[in-house]
Write an enzyme that holds these catalytic residues in place. Structure first.
Site, PDB file in Angstrom:
ATOM      1  N   VAL A   1      -6.480   5.767  -4.803  1.00 52.89           N
ATOM      2  CA  VAL A   1      -6.914   4.448  -4.315  1.00 52.89           C
ATOM      3  C   VAL A   1      -5.917   3.883  -3.311  1.00 52.89           C
ATOM      4  CG1 VAL A   1      -8.152   3.963  -6.447  1.00 52.89           C
ATOM      5  CG2 VAL A   1      -5.760   3.264  -6.271  1.00 52.89           C
ATOM      6  N   THR A   2      -6.419   2.988  -2.430  1.00 53.07           N
ATOM      7  CA  THR A   2      -7.815   2.703  -2.173  1.00 53.07           C
ATOM      8  C   THR A   2      -8.277   3.494  -0.951  1.00 53.07           C
ATOM      9  OG1 THR A   2      -7.365   0.789  -0.722  1.00 53.07           O
ATOM     10  CG2 THR A   2      -7.625   0.339  -3.068  1.00 53.07           C
TER      11      THR A   2
ATOM     12  N   LYS B   1       1.837   2.317   2.954  1.00 49.71           N
ATOM     13  CA  LYS B   1       0.480   2.720   2.587  1.00 49.71           C
ATOM     14  C   LYS B   1       0.320   4.234   2.729  1.00 49.71           C
ATOM     15  CE  LYS B   1      -0.442  -1.614   2.011  1.00 49.71           C
ATOM     16  NZ  LYS B   1      -0.207  -2.144   0.637  1.00 49.71           N
TER      17      LYS B   1
ATOM     18  N   GLN C   1     -17.662  13.069  13.562  1.00 51.87           N
ATOM     19  CA  GLN C   1     -17.160  13.738  14.774  1.00 51.87           C
ATOM     20  C   GLN C   1     -16.647  15.152  14.480  1.00 51.87           C
ATOM     21  OE1 GLN C   1     -14.936  11.091  17.563  1.00 51.87           O
ATOM     22  NE2 GLN C   1     -14.868   9.681  15.825  1.00 51.87           N
TER      23      GLN C   1
ATOM     24  N   ASP D   1      -1.538   6.708  -5.742  1.00 46.74           N
ATOM     25  CA  ASP D   1      -1.356   5.339  -6.263  1.00 46.74           C
ATOM     26  C   ASP D   1      -2.282   4.971  -7.420  1.00 46.74           C
ATOM     27  OD1 ASP D   1       0.349   5.443  -4.137  1.00 46.74           O
ATOM     28  OD2 ASP D   1      -0.586   3.834  -2.987  1.00 46.74           O
TER      29      ASP D   1
ATOM     30  N   LYS E   1       6.721   5.703  -2.595  1.00 43.47           N
ATOM     31  CA  LYS E   1       6.542   5.372  -1.169  1.00 43.47           C
ATOM     32  C   LYS E   1       6.520   3.853  -0.990  1.00 43.47           C
ATOM     33  CE  LYS E   1       1.453   5.858  -1.325  1.00 43.47           C
ATOM     34  NZ  LYS E   1       1.019   4.543  -0.869  1.00 43.47           N
TER      35      LYS E   1
ATOM     36  N   CYS F   1      -4.607   3.223   1.365  1.00 42.42           N
ATOM     37  CA  CYS F   1      -3.611   4.304   1.209  1.00 42.42           C
ATOM     38  C   CYS F   1      -4.206   5.697   1.357  1.00 42.42           C
ATOM     39  CB  CYS F   1      -2.880   4.143  -0.116  1.00 42.42           C
ATOM     40  SG  CYS F   1      -1.814   2.672  -0.091  1.00 42.42           S
TER      41      CYS F   1
ATOM     42  N   GLU G   1       2.956   3.530  -4.825  1.00 40.05           N
ATOM     43  CA  GLU G   1       3.404   2.547  -3.834  1.00 40.05           C
ATOM     44  C   GLU G   1       4.288   1.527  -4.545  1.00 40.05           C
ATOM     45  OE1 GLU G   1       0.317   0.506  -1.597  1.00 40.05           O
ATOM     46  OE2 GLU G   1       1.742  -0.986  -0.853  1.00 40.05           O
TER      47      GLU G   1
HETATM   48  N1  TIU Z   1      -2.611   2.077  -2.576  1.00 40.56           N
HETATM   49  C1  TIU Z   1      -3.180   1.226  -1.732  1.00 40.56           C
HETATM   50  O1  TIU Z   1      -4.267   1.465  -1.222  1.00 40.56           O
HETATM   51  N2  TIU Z   1      -2.515   0.033  -1.505  1.00 40.56           N
HETATM   52  C2  TIU Z   1      -3.142  -1.163  -1.205  1.00 40.56           C
HETATM   53  O2  TIU Z   1      -2.497  -2.183  -1.016  1.00 40.56           O
HETATM   54  N3  TIU Z   1      -4.501  -1.130  -1.190  1.00 40.56           N
HETATM   55  C3  TIU Z   1      -5.345  -2.202  -1.050  1.00 40.56           C
HETATM   56  O3  TIU Z   1      -6.556  -1.975  -0.899  1.00 40.56           O
HETATM   57  N4  TIU Z   1      -4.859  -3.436  -1.114  1.00 40.56           N
END
Ligand code: TIU
Length: 226
Positions: A160-161, A135, A205, A27, A132, A165, A75
């Site tokens: 990210v993030t 997430k 872990q 993303d 996609k 995701c 996304e």
């Molecule tokens: N790609 C992804 O992480 N989608 C999100 O909506 N991330 C947020 O941190 N909002």
């Protein structure tokens, strides 16, 4: 069968065979890392994410030079929002909702300028682009089938993030039997504390979801390729 390349990582060295490994860029879209997109409408400071771009450019260049598989994800939703559950559409109090017109086009909608990958990391011919709606990168996509068809077993994870995701994707991948190495300087969060704890949770872990390393370790391992 040649010896695997080794990366110094947490919780212990990560071994991979470039022929069976894909680089995953999650993303890296304008909607998340540039002003006027989905990330900003949720109230986030998008500059927090832009620091991953330079190291990720280096990783992408080295991975391409090694002839490895590269997968980009995006996304987003269909223009009629038929793949966007109301639970996602109506969540929270964003300044603009998914599908609303914004400065970079309709927020998080496929085909819009804001939905596409940033110029710095744009896919080149032959690279896989996975659209996609969720997430996770495996949910409602062909990613698992595509990776299995290419005999991919290990994933170098970036994008990210970190806690959204990236985490969801690493958990999905782990349950499907892939071994994931997350590059800590190539994943980003809008929240410094989530970045730290998100990474710690992956390697804790004994590597409950995977491994974590700096991109320098991955680049060094690629250099040892015969
Ligand atoms: N790609 C992804 O992480 N989608 C999100 O909506 N991330 C947020 O941190 N909002």
């Amino acid at each position: 069968m040649s010896d695997p390349l080794l990366v110094e990582a947490e919780p212990y060295a990560y071994g991979f065979d470039p022929r069976h490994t894909a680089l995953l860029l999650i993303d890296m879209q304008r909607d998340f890392v540039e002003p006027g997109g989905f990330g900003e409408t949720l109230g986030n400071d998008v500059s927090m994410l832009r620091r991953v771009i330079p190291p990720l450019q280096e990783v992408l260049a080295a991975t391409r030079a090694a002839g490895m598989t590269v997968v980009h994800t995006r996304e987003g939703h269909l223009p009629d929002l038929s793949d966007c559950p109301p639970a996602k559409l109506n969540r929270g109090t964003p300044s603009l909702r998914i599908g609303d017109p914004g400065p970079k086009g309709r927020i998080l909608i496929r085909g819009e300028y804001g939905h596409d990958i940033i110029d710095e990391l744009a896919p080149v011919e032959g690279e896989i682009v996975v659209d996609k709606p969720g997430k996770g990168s495996f949910h409602s996509t062909d990613l698992d089938r595509t990776l299995r068809a290419a005999d991919i077993r290990t994933l170098i994870v970036t994008g990210v993030t970190t806690e959204v995701c990236v985490h969801t994707t690493v958990r999905e991948a782990n349950d499907r039997g892939y071994e994931c190495l997350v590059l800590s300087d190539c994943v980003g969060s809008y929240f410094a504390e989530f970045q730290r704890y998100g990474l710690e949770m992956i390697a804790a872990q004994g590597g409950i979801f995977g491994w974590v390393a700096l991109s320098g370790g991955y680049l060094k391992a690629l250099e040892t390729r015969s």
